[in-house]
Motif scaffolding. Structure first.
Motif, mmCIF file in Angstrom:
data_model
loop_
_atom_site.group_PDB
_atom_site.id
_atom_site.type_symbol
_atom_site.label_atom_id
_atom_site.label_comp_id
_atom_site.label_asym_id
_atom_site.label_seq_id
_atom_site.Cartn_x
_atom_site.Cartn_y
_atom_site.Cartn_z
ATOM 1 N N TYR A 108 0.941 -1.309 -0.032
ATOM 2 C CA TYR A 108 0.198 -0.159 -0.147
ATOM 3 C C TYR A 108 0.791 1.110 -0.069
ATOM 4 N N THR A 114 -3.008 4.070 -3.286
ATOM 5 C CA THR A 114 -3.114 2.614 -4.242
ATOM 6 C C THR A 114 -2.504 1.652 -3.598
ATOM 7 N N ASN A 116 -1.967 -2.576 -3.971
ATOM 8 C CA ASN A 116 -1.710 -3.950 -4.915
ATOM 9 C C ASN A 116 -1.738 -5.239 -4.245
ATOM 10 N N LEU A 141 -4.263 -7.477 -8.756
ATOM 11 C CA LEU A 141 -5.260 -6.618 -8.749
ATOM 12 C C LEU A 141 -4.718 -5.343 -8.103
ATOM 13 N N GLN A 142 -5.221 -4.039 -8.723
ATOM 14 C CA GLN A 142 -4.713 -2.754 -7.841
ATOM 15 C C GLN A 142 -6.023 -2.120 -7.785
ATOM 16 N N CYS A 143 -6.057 -1.441 -6.552
ATOM 17 C CA CYS A 143 -7.140 -0.485 -5.988
ATOM 18 C C CYS A 143 -6.500 0.806 -5.673
ATOM 19 N N ASN A 144 -7.511 1.695 -5.644
ATOM 20 C CA ASN A 144 -7.180 3.130 -5.242
ATOM 21 C C ASN A 144 -7.867 3.365 -4.032
ATOM 22 N N SER A 148 -11.915 5.099 -4.518
ATOM 23 C CA SER A 148 -12.675 4.038 -4.282
ATOM 24 C C SER A 148 -13.139 3.152 -5.416
ATOM 25 N N ARG A 149 -12.178 2.697 -6.201
ATOM 26 C CA ARG A 149 -12.080 1.890 -7.294
ATOM 27 C C ARG A 149 -11.031 0.996 -7.428
ATOM 28 N N CYS A 150 -11.297 0.048 -8.412
ATOM 29 C CA CYS A 150 -10.091 -1.254 -8.478
ATOM 30 C C CYS A 150 -10.002 -1.415 -10.067
ATOM 31 N N SER A 151 -9.090 -1.739 -10.476
ATOM 32 C CA SER A 151 -8.901 -1.978 -11.989
ATOM 33 C C SER A 151 -9.188 -3.706 -12.214
#
Length: 221
Positions: A108, A114, A116, A141-144, A148-151
């Motif tokens: 993190y 962000t 991972n 998986l990557q999130c922000n 409040s979203r994830c790729s």
């Protein structure tokens, strides 16, 4: 002015830590509960990875990673990830000719928000007395947190045939996402000479083939 002085002192501290550690201490620390791993990542850039580890049925470790760099004139360069939090859990099983391993990792970046997440499994076995095989499967998986979203998750699978005698290997890799299977994404050959690894591959061979050459050298101190 005060912040600049503190930043320079922090950079100097990381440099002293990274250059002052002896090889004997570094090798002995691999089996200790405390993780203390300084490294030089550039001409004027250093990184310190620290944390704790616990061994058992699952080997777990967690900690923080601090990075600092400067220009040739001595001006501190703000890194993209000055402090990262990380954690990892791994497990190995199997005996003799067949071995299996699993690993889960997270990190993190508080500055950018962000994170991972990765998980993977590996299986290796002896095909013939002169040929080994390995299969790796992983998901990333990557999130922000701020947005409040994830790729979309990315799935990767690779198969490798390896000759332990010549240390030559042939690797085939494929990827998949929510849009579907991309087919074979990479075919390559690798050759190891001690700590030196040379690689040549064809990326995206079915649609837009292009050549890729790799060279890497690893050293433990």
């Amino acid at each position: 002015m005060k912040k600049c002085v503190l930043a320079r002192l922090a950079a100097a501290g990381i440099v002293l830590i990274c250059t002052g550690q002896s090889p004997q201490f570094a090798s002995a620390a691999d089996d200790r509960p405390l993780i203390w791993s300084p490294s030089k990542t550039g001409a004027n850039a250093y990184k310190l990875r620290l944390g704790v580890r616990r061994t058992g049925r699952w080997n777990t470790s967690a900690g923080a990673e601090v990075a600092m760099g400067a220009t040739r004139t001595g001006k501190i360069s703000p890194p993209g990830a000055p402090v990262r939090l990380w954690g990892m859990a791994s497990r190995e099983s199997g005996r003799g000719a067949v071995r299996r391993s699993s690993q889960v990792s997270v990190d993190y970046n508080a500055l950018r928000g962000t994170g991972n997440f990765g998980a993977g499994t590996a299986r290796s076995w002896i095909v013939t007395p002169t040929l080994d095989a390995e299969v790796h499967r992983s998901i990333a998986l990557q999130c922000n947190a701020y947005e409040s979203r994830c790729s979309e998750p990315k799935l990767t699978q690779s198969a490798k045939l390896l000759s332990p005698v010549s240390r030559t290997s042939l690797t085939v890799q494929s990827q998949a996402s929510s849009s579907g299977l991309s087919g074979v994404s990479r075919i390559g050959v690798e050759q190891n000479f001690g700590n030196l690894r040379l690689g040549a591959a064809v990326a995206d061979p079915l649609l837009e083939p292009r050549s890729v050459f790799d060279i890497s050298y690893s050293m433990r101190w």
